[in-house]
Design an enzyme around this catalytic site. Structure first.
Site, mmCIF file in Angstrom:
data_model
loop_
_atom_site.group_PDB
_atom_site.id
_atom_site.type_symbol
_atom_site.label_atom_id
_atom_site.label_comp_id
_atom_site.label_asym_id
_atom_site.label_seq_id
_atom_site.Cartn_x
_atom_site.Cartn_y
_atom_site.Cartn_z
ATOM 1 N N CYS A 154 45.946 47.482 45.900
ATOM 2 C CA CYS A 154 45.869 46.047 46.515
ATOM 3 C C CYS A 154 46.941 45.134 46.105
ATOM 4 O O CYS A 154 48.097 45.563 46.349
ATOM 5 C CB CYS A 154 44.353 45.590 45.700
ATOM 6 S SG CYS A 154 43.686 44.325 46.869
ATOM 7 N N GLU A 191 39.824 51.043 47.785
ATOM 8 C CA GLU A 191 39.848 50.839 46.505
ATOM 9 C C GLU A 191 38.400 50.400 45.937
ATOM 10 O O GLU A 191 37.612 49.987 47.028
ATOM 11 C CB GLU A 191 40.558 49.237 46.473
ATOM 12 C CG GLU A 191 40.343 48.555 44.941
ATOM 13 C CD GLU A 191 41.021 47.239 44.984
ATOM 14 O OE1 GLU A 191 41.114 46.710 43.875
ATOM 15 O OE2 GLU A 191 41.245 46.714 45.852
ATOM 16 N N LYS A 246 44.985 50.360 37.707
ATOM 17 C CA LYS A 246 45.355 49.103 38.210
ATOM 18 C C LYS A 246 46.056 48.249 37.296
ATOM 19 O O LYS A 246 45.517 48.077 36.141
ATOM 20 C CB LYS A 246 44.419 48.331 38.956
ATOM 21 C CG LYS A 246 44.971 47.170 39.759
ATOM 22 C CD LYS A 246 43.721 46.395 40.492
ATOM 23 C CE LYS A 246 44.323 45.473 41.624
ATOM 24 N NZ LYS A 246 43.165 44.974 42.280
#
Length: 321
Positions: A171, A50, A137
């Site tokens: 994540c 990430e 995200k």
């Protein structure tokens, strides 16, 4: 339809390395070198952590206690914005060139800049076609929400490739059951999980997802020290340059939850594992979350994958006499 050119087994790589949080171009150049190294070892798929390009600002509060925004926090955001990338920039060109030179399909995390808003994004590069897509995200976690915008449903792709159906969930999005179900419904077989979570609980999460989705899971986390940041960088974890801010924990897991590589916490490394796509089908013999184990007569998921724009312009066309 099964790809007749699909390899039965191929090698995949997960990169565990520190990016340069002060220079996106340096990070992109490092990534390009690591792609070449992994491909030289036989990898046809390479997955990065990430925010590898643009940086993950671990420990920085951006001067924002509740009800306040300090001037130094605004300056910290300006510097972070400067380090982010535009998708038509040289950093993307650098990664695309490395993917083209090696033929390696590459998934890499970046901080994407769109006007005044930043997004934590995963980019997908096909060796032959360059940048083929992205995933923004959907839900930044805790303090991330101060510095990153929220992706919408239009960037949740799964790409059909000769290496399998490849997608990415970033994540703590991996703790969103409905997002996982959407990925499973698209037939994901190569589930990439770029992350900044280096805790002991992360590997069991990845094993659960591999079992639940009957897919290969490739998770990549940076191994990052305080010394990667400038001395005046505000960090809740202190100023010692040897302090480890992120300790890695990258891993590769097969569709029945077996760990094929990692986790590694010792430093920078590249993890490799053989991906046998037939294992995905074997796994779905007794469990298919979006298929024969789904019970749509009881449970249904509705996904809105339309892009959401703050401003939509409708232009009038003046009729000519």
């Amino acid at each position: 339809m099964m790809d007749s050119n699909r390899p039965n087994t191929y090698k995949a790589a997960v990169v565990q390395a520190a990016s340069d949080p002060t220079s996106s171009l340096v990070s992109a150049q490092k990534a390009a070198a690591l792609i070449e190294k992994a491909a030289g070892a036989g990898a046809r798929l390479v997955v990065f952590p990430e925010a590898f390009i643009g940086g993950y600002p671990k420990g920085n509060s951006f001067g924002a206690p509740v009800g306040m925004r300090k001037p130094e926090g605004r300056e910290a955001f300006r510097l972070y914005w400067e380090a982010a990338i535009d998708l038509d920039g040289v950093e993307v060109e650098t990664i695309a060139a490395a993917a083209a030179a090696t033929g390696a399909f590459t998934v890499i995390g970046c901080i994407e800049r769109e006007q005044g808003t930043l997004y934590c994004t995963a980019l997908f590069f096909d060796g032959a076609r360059g940048l083929v897509g992205k995933h923004r995200k959907l839900m930044p976690t805790a303090g991330e929400r101060l510095i990153w915008g929220f992706g919408d449903g239009s960037t949740m792709p799964v790409f059909e490739t000769s290496l399998g159906n490849i997608g990415a969930v970033i994540c703590w999005e991996n703790y969103m059951p409905m997002l996982r179900m959407h990925m499973y419904s698209q037939g994901i077989s190569i589930y990439c999980a770029p992350t900044a979570d280096d805790r002991d609980t992360w590997l069991p999460t990845m094993q659960h997802i591999a079992l639940e989705g009957r897919c290969f899971v490739l998770t990549a986390c940076q191994h990052l020290k305080r010394g990667a940041f400038p001395a005046d960088y505000e960090c809740a974890l202190g100023a010692d340059p040897e302090t480890v801010l992120m300790r890695g924990g990258s891993a590769i897991v097969n569709p029945l939850g077996k760990v094929l590589a990692g986790p590694c916490f010792e430093g920078e490394t590249i993890l490799y594992a053989d991906i046998a796509l037939d294992e995905v089908t074997r796994g779905k013999f007794d469990f298919d979350a979006a298929g024969h184990y789904s019970r749509p007569d009881v449970f249904q998921l509705v996904v809105d994958d339309r892009p959401k724009r703050a401003v939509s312009t409708v232009s009038a066309v003046r009729a000519r006499n």
